[in-house]
Design an enzyme around this catalytic site. Structure first.
Site, PDB file in Angstrom:
ATOM      1  N   TRP A 236       0.999  -1.372   0.084  1.00  0.00           N
ATOM      2  CA  TRP A 236      -0.119  -0.207  -0.116  1.00  0.00           C
ATOM      3  C   TRP A 236       1.017   1.119   0.019  1.00  0.00           C
ATOM      4  O   TRP A 236       1.871   1.257   0.761  1.00  0.00           O
ATOM      5  CB  TRP A 236      -1.024   0.067   1.319  1.00  0.00           C
ATOM      6  CG  TRP A 236      -1.746   1.264   1.309  1.00  0.00           C
ATOM      7  CD1 TRP A 236      -2.958   1.631   0.870  1.00  0.00           C
ATOM      8  CD2 TRP A 236      -1.457   2.424   2.155  1.00  0.00           C
ATOM      9  NE1 TRP A 236      -3.339   2.882   0.869  1.00  0.00           N
ATOM     10  CE2 TRP A 236      -2.382   3.228   1.868  1.00  0.00           C
ATOM     11  CE3 TRP A 236      -0.448   2.970   2.964  1.00  0.00           C
ATOM     12  CZ2 TRP A 236      -2.390   4.723   2.548  1.00  0.00           C
ATOM     13  CZ3 TRP A 236      -0.284   4.084   3.591  1.00  0.00           C
ATOM     14  CH2 TRP A 236      -1.472   4.947   3.353  1.00  0.00           C
TER      15      TRP A 236
ATOM     16  N   ASP B 109     -15.751   9.450   0.633  1.00  0.00           N
ATOM     17  CA  ASP B 109     -16.331   8.511   1.925  1.00  0.00           C
ATOM     18  C   ASP B 109     -16.811   9.427   3.031  1.00  0.00           C
ATOM     19  O   ASP B 109     -16.581  10.521   2.993  1.00  0.00           O
ATOM     20  CB  ASP B 109     -15.097   7.823   2.532  1.00  0.00           C
ATOM     21  CG  ASP B 109     -15.655   6.601   3.392  1.00  0.00           C
ATOM     22  OD1 ASP B 109     -16.917   6.430   3.594  1.00  0.00           O
ATOM     23  OD2 ASP B 109     -14.765   5.613   3.780  1.00  0.00           O
TER      24      ASP B 109
ATOM     25  N   ARG C  87      -9.485  -2.954   8.433  1.00  0.00           N
ATOM     26  CA  ARG C  87     -10.095  -1.883   8.436  1.00  0.00           C
ATOM     27  C   ARG C  87     -11.578  -1.934   9.074  1.00  0.00           C
ATOM     28  O   ARG C  87     -12.514  -1.214   8.502  1.00  0.00           O
ATOM     29  CB  ARG C  87     -10.109  -1.440   6.990  1.00  0.00           C
ATOM     30  CG  ARG C  87     -10.203   0.268   6.700  1.00  0.00           C
ATOM     31  CD  ARG C  87     -10.036   0.641   5.382  1.00  0.00           C
ATOM     32  NE  ARG C  87      -9.939   2.035   5.434  1.00  0.00           N
ATOM     33  CZ  ARG C  87     -11.184   2.661   4.754  1.00  0.00           C
ATOM     34  NH1 ARG C  87     -12.195   2.027   4.561  1.00  0.00           N
ATOM     35  NH2 ARG C  87     -11.113   4.130   4.822  1.00  0.00           N
TER      36      ARG C  87
ATOM     37  N   LYS D  85     -16.296   6.807  -8.297  1.00  0.00           N
ATOM     38  CA  LYS D  85     -15.032   6.134  -7.752  1.00  0.00           C
ATOM     39  C   LYS D  85     -15.631   4.960  -6.928  1.00  0.00           C
ATOM     40  O   LYS D  85     -16.095   4.906  -6.051  1.00  0.00           O
ATOM     41  CB  LYS D  85     -14.365   6.864  -6.828  1.00  0.00           C
ATOM     42  CG  LYS D  85     -12.981   6.599  -6.295  1.00  0.00           C
ATOM     43  CD  LYS D  85     -12.279   7.554  -5.488  1.00  0.00           C
ATOM     44  CE  LYS D  85     -10.829   7.000  -5.147  1.00  0.00           C
ATOM     45  NZ  LYS D  85     -10.198   7.965  -4.038  1.00  0.00           N
ATOM     46  N   TRP D  86     -15.009   3.608  -7.342  1.00  0.00           N
ATOM     47  CA  TRP D  86     -15.546   2.327  -7.001  1.00  0.00           C
ATOM     48  C   TRP D  86     -14.344   2.015  -6.357  1.00  0.00           C
ATOM     49  O   TRP D  86     -13.552   1.344  -6.777  1.00  0.00           O
ATOM     50  CB  TRP D  86     -15.777   1.329  -7.958  1.00  0.00           C
ATOM     51  CG  TRP D  86     -16.448   0.077  -7.542  1.00  0.00           C
ATOM     52  CD1 TRP D  86     -15.708  -0.801  -6.890  1.00  0.00           C
ATOM     53  CD2 TRP D  86     -17.781  -0.507  -7.979  1.00  0.00           C
ATOM     54  NE1 TRP D  86     -16.656  -2.216  -6.886  1.00  0.00           N
ATOM     55  CE2 TRP D  86     -17.567  -1.781  -7.373  1.00  0.00           C
ATOM     56  CE3 TRP D  86     -18.880  -0.291  -8.665  1.00  0.00           C
ATOM     57  CZ2 TRP D  86     -18.767  -2.595  -7.561  1.00  0.00           C
ATOM     58  CZ3 TRP D  86     -19.788  -0.884  -8.840  1.00  0.00           C
ATOM     59  CH2 TRP D  86     -19.814  -2.276  -8.283  1.00  0.00           C
ATOM     60  N   ASP D  87     -14.520   1.737  -4.882  1.00  0.00           N
ATOM     61  CA  ASP D  87     -13.414   1.518  -3.987  1.00  0.00           C
ATOM     62  C   ASP D  87     -13.419   0.111  -3.322  1.00  0.00           C
ATOM     63  O   ASP D  87     -14.604  -0.437  -3.391  1.00  0.00           O
ATOM     64  CB  ASP D  87     -13.384   2.475  -2.828  1.00  0.00           C
ATOM     65  CG  ASP D  87     -11.696   2.661  -2.288  1.00  0.00           C
ATOM     66  OD1 ASP D  87     -10.920   1.815  -2.772  1.00  0.00           O
ATOM     67  OD2 ASP D  87     -11.617   3.314  -1.696  1.00  0.00           O
ATOM     68  N   MET D  88     -12.379  -0.663  -3.020  1.00  0.00           N
ATOM     69  CA  MET D  88     -12.449  -1.771  -2.371  1.00  0.00           C
ATOM     70  C   MET D  88     -11.188  -1.857  -1.357  1.00  0.00           C
ATOM     71  O   MET D  88     -10.155  -1.875  -2.002  1.00  0.00           O
ATOM     72  CB  MET D  88     -12.013  -3.120  -3.385  1.00  0.00           C
ATOM     73  CG  MET D  88     -12.070  -4.327  -2.797  1.00  0.00           C
ATOM     74  SD  MET D  88     -11.093  -5.589  -4.020  1.00  0.00           S
ATOM     75  CE  MET D  88     -11.446  -7.153  -2.943  1.00  0.00           C
ATOM     76  N   ASN D  89     -11.393  -1.661  -0.249  1.00  0.00           N
ATOM     77  CA  ASN D  89     -10.276  -1.276   0.809  1.00  0.00           C
ATOM     78  C   ASN D  89      -9.723  -2.560   1.705  1.00  0.00           C
ATOM     79  O   ASN D  89      -9.303  -2.261   2.738  1.00  0.00           O
ATOM     80  CB  ASN D  89     -11.034  -0.282   1.838  1.00  0.00           C
ATOM     81  CG  ASN D  89     -10.464   1.158   1.174  1.00  0.00           C
ATOM     82  OD1 ASN D  89      -9.529   1.389   0.609  1.00  0.00           O
ATOM     83  ND2 ASN D  89     -11.525   2.175   1.154  1.00  0.00           N
TER      84      ASN D  89
ATOM     85  N   CYS E 193     -10.677   1.696  -8.192  1.00  0.00           N
ATOM     86  CA  CYS E 193      -9.728   2.005  -6.773  1.00  0.00           C
ATOM     87  C   CYS E 193      -9.996   0.624  -5.961  1.00  0.00           C
ATOM     88  O   CYS E 193     -10.906   0.139  -5.698  1.00  0.00           O
ATOM     89  CB  CYS E 193     -10.135   3.380  -6.006  1.00  0.00           C
ATOM     90  SG  CYS E 193      -9.024   3.572  -4.531  1.00  0.00           S
TER      91      CYS E 193
ATOM     92  N   ASP F 288      -2.772   5.558  -3.255  1.00  0.00           N
ATOM     93  CA  ASP F 288      -3.262   6.685  -2.185  1.00  0.00           C
ATOM     94  C   ASP F 288      -2.184   7.297  -1.917  1.00  0.00           C
ATOM     95  O   ASP F 288      -2.530   8.294  -1.198  1.00  0.00           O
ATOM     96  CB  ASP F 288      -3.838   5.768  -0.889  1.00  0.00           C
ATOM     97  CG  ASP F 288      -5.263   5.228  -1.287  1.00  0.00           C
ATOM     98  OD1 ASP F 288      -5.593   5.714  -2.357  1.00  0.00           O
ATOM     99  OD2 ASP F 288      -5.624   4.413  -0.069  1.00  0.00           O
TER     100      ASP F 288
END
Length: 735
Positions: free
Chosen positions: A204, A372, A448, A481-485, A531, A553
């Site tokens: 990351w 977010d 997370r 914005k399509w995120d996957m954290n 993302c 990031d």
């Protein structure tokens, strides 16, 4: 025709397939009475197809029809086009099975083939595309006579670029169920020429750093079992000959059009032969294939370059721009956006967002993206994922009011989602705790402070899609914005029986593709940016659905030099999400000049990640200049040919790269002095990609230079006093 088939070449070699791109050839042979499929050649384009001698079928163990007592020796040394395991080939195999009786051996032999113009898509998977006049495709049918398993090996060659794509479709034509324990998509067997392996690694905030290591005996692998392509590794590998650099030497590259677990393996055997394989990672994979059932493996993109890594990069860039990226923004300039994440984090409301938008619009910024924190009880990152309802405590009047107010300022509006996730502290989890991926009876592993939704279940997928679509229908939203954290773990699904649990990882990726495909069908005007905690799902599979992907990031301009260098090694600059971020940088604490931040972000989609109402006035006043800079150069950056001139990761002092127009009439080079040095003269750099016979002028200078002078004798960059300083060098043809 780009693909030719020749028969009856010799007693040992029954037939040959020759696949030609504009500058390369790929040759496959059918050998012996058992119709073994062997790899003969990949490299510079050939004028002839008589290559049977390089298969060595008259040496050593020869072929089984002549010397069956040494069948294993043949199988363990023959350059297989698509090798199976369990019968005597002890190198990395591309396909593995288990029968109902527990047997694992497999032999796939040539049966027939089909050559067609154009290219068909892959069922449920992203894949490259081309019209009939743009490409030619080959399907080779192979079969295992005992089990009835068939493998259709698919190849496509393109008329405008030196790329060959490969994929495999497996069919159970037998009477009993079979279990696929691995299905790779491509293999390349060839002699070892002292290759070095180029791959991309990191974590990351430092994704896709370039690594180059010698290939030695044994197996070298790059892989992910995280349920995504990952921050740590990338589904790419290139083999290069010794001494290969940006401009010279030979390169063989594979890139996987897939967004889940993968494995790339390079193995040098005792006979100094190399085998490179690529496909879905076999760990955690076991697919039940019923009689009549099919399994489609993802696509691999293959490139051969005889002009170093630079030509490989430009080939991949052209291929992805022309044959993978789709949609409204495929060939279109992207709006300059400002994202509120580092400006406000979770502490915002309608008034604050409108204030940012108002100031931004006056400076020429074209879109506000709300990140977010806009939904449910989302005041920090410990709760509310899955509750995709507007928080009217933060956004009084609702989402439509906010969007309308932003639109009145002449700006577009975008929004952040993390649709695949669910917080334990959420209304959705309290109502449906079983919707999270979990192993029954085991305490779930949080990351997370969130779980992952089991979107392989139809009711979960439908709920997820409708949650996102309902928001998009409610207002004039033009960007997502399509995120996957977090990565996948605790693999288990209540919808899968015990004998199908090994299908979960792949079914999850297929569900992601379905969600994004449906969204782009219903909202085709959207600009989608993928993302995953930054760059953890930056891969060609995602590029098929979104023309740009958030690169990392870590938006610090100096850290981005290495990250964007590794990314641009294989992806066009138009796909690289890059922003001017706040300083001191929120990830590393470094302060860099606002001008340098703009220059580095220009080698990407370009936008802002800061509170424009609070930054120093000197920086804010520079934004209109940067907006003008973007509009002046973006067509060139988006469409031109990329050249790496110097690498900060190698020399530790400065970085330099350029983009040259296709007609070579214009070029833009970015020079970044990372560290100033005492008592030094100007730096000499050697431009690349220019026409040696064309006369050029550097913008802002009177002198005219011939292209070959700038490339061979060089150009002097005067000392930029201080660290982290940069300069754009714009060159245009002089009539």
């Amino acid at each position: 025709m780009a693909i030719q088939f020749y028969e009856n070449l010799s007693p040992e070699v029954k037939a040959v397939f020759k696949l030609d791109t504009p500058n390369t050839s790929y040759v496959i042979g059918v050998v012996d009475t058992e119709q073994f499929l062997g790899h003969i050649y990949y490299g510079q384009r050939l004028n002839d197809y008589h290559l049977a001698h390089v298969l060595r079928v008259k040496e050593g163990a020869m072929v089984p029809s002549v010397n069956n007592r040494d069948r294993v020796a043949f199988l363990d040394s023959f350059p297989m086009e698509y090798p199976a395991g369990g019968l005597g080939d002890y190198r990395e195999s591309c396909i593995g099975i288990e029968t109902a009786a527990g047997n694992m051996g497999l032999s796939l032999n040539y049966v027939s083939h089909k050559i067609t113009e154009g290219k068909e898509g892959l069922s449920k998977l992203p894949a490259s595309f081309g019209e009939k006049n743009e490409c030619t495709s080959l399907e080779i049918l192979c079969e295992d006579s005992l089990t009835g398993l068939k493998a259709v090996l698919s190849y496509t060659v393109f008329a405008d670029v030196d790329v060959i794509t490969r994929s495999v479709r497996v069919v159970n034509d037998g009477k009993e169920p079979l279990y696929l324990t691995r299905v790779y998509s491509a293999c390349l067997d060839m002699d070892d020429r002292g290759f070095e392996a180029v791959s991309l690694h990191g974590s990351w905030a430092r994704e896709r750093h370039i690594q180059c290591v010698p290939v030695s005996h044994g197996r070298l692998s790059v892989e992910s079992i995280r349920g995504e392509s990952s921050h740590q590794d990338h589904p790419f590998m290139a083999l290069k000959t010794k001494g290969t650099d940006q401009d010279h030497g030979e390169v063989y590259a594979m890139h996987f059009v897939y967004s889940g677990n993968f494995k790339v393996t390079v193995q040098s055997d005792p006979f100094d032969q190399i085998r490179m394989t690529m496909g879905i990672h076999p760990e955690g994979f076991k697919w039940k294939l019923m009689p009549g059932g099919e399994f489609q493996a993802p696509e691999v993109v293959m490139v051969y370059s005889d002009e170093g890594l630079g030509k490989m990069s430009r080939t991949l860039h052209d291929f992805y721009r022309n044959h993978l990226i789709r949609g409204t923004y495929k060939d279109k300039k992207r709006p300059i956006l400002i994202n509120n994440w580092e400006a406000t984090y979770f502490d915002f409301n309608t008034e604050k967002l409108i204030a940012i938008a108002k100031q931004a619009s006056e400076l020429g910024i074209e879109m506000l993206v709300m990140d977010d924190g806009w939904f449910g009880n989302r005041f920090d990152d410990n709760r509310a994922l899955g509750d995709w309802n507007v928080n009217e405590e933060k956004l009084p009047g609702g989402l439509k009011y906010l969007v309308d107010e932003v639109n009145k300022l002449g700006m577009k509006f975008g929004i952040w989602f993390e649709p695949e996730m669910i917080s334990p502290d959420s209304d959705l989890y309290r109502a449906h705790p079983d919707w999270a991926i979990a192993i029954p009876g085991r305490t779930g592993s949080l990351a997370r402070n969130q779980f992952v939704l089991d979107i392989t279940r139809r009711e979960v997928l439908e709920h997820t899609y409708e949650s996102v679509a309902r928001v998009l229908r409610s207002a004039n939203i033009e960007y997502v914005k399509w995120d996957m954290n977090r990565t996948l773990s605790d693999i288990g699904s209540t919808d899968l029986s015990a004998d199908r649990m090994g299908e979960f990882y792949h079914r999850y990726v297929l569900a992601v593709y379905e969600l994004q495909g449906r969204m782009m069908e219903e909202f085709p005007y959207l600009l989608l940016e993928n993302c995953s905690g930054g760059g953890a799902r930056f891969d060609p599979g995602m590029l098929y659905y979104s023309p740009q992907i958030w690169c990392s990031d870590d938006a610090d301009a100096i850290e981005r030099l290495k990250i964007q260098e590794g990314t641009a090694l294989i992806y066009p600059l138009s796909a690289i999400g890059a922003h001017v971020a706040d300083c001191p940088n929120h990830t590393v604490g470094r302060t860099t000049p606002f001008e340098t931040r703009g220059h580095v972000a220009l080698a990407g989609t370009f936008g802002y990640e800061l509170d424009v109402t609070r930054i120093p006035e000197e920086d804010r006043n520079m934004i209109p200049e940067q907006v003008a800079m973007y509009h002046k150069y973006n067509d060139l950056v988006r469409e031109g040919d990329y050249y790496r001139v110097a690498s900060y990761s190698e020399n530790h002092y400065f970085d330099c790269y350029g983009v040259v127009s296709k007609d070579k009439k214009e070029a833009l080079y970015t020079f970044v002095q990372v560290l100033g040095r005492p008592n030094c003269r100007s730096r000499r750099i050697y431009f690349k990609g220019l026409d040696p016979d064309v006369r050029y002028r550097v913008e802002g200078e009177e002198e005219v230079y011939l292209g070959d002078v700038l490339m061979k004798a060089g150009y002097l960059v005067r000392d930029l006093h201080g660290d982290f300083k940069s300069r754009l060098i714009h060159i245009v043809e002089v009539k």
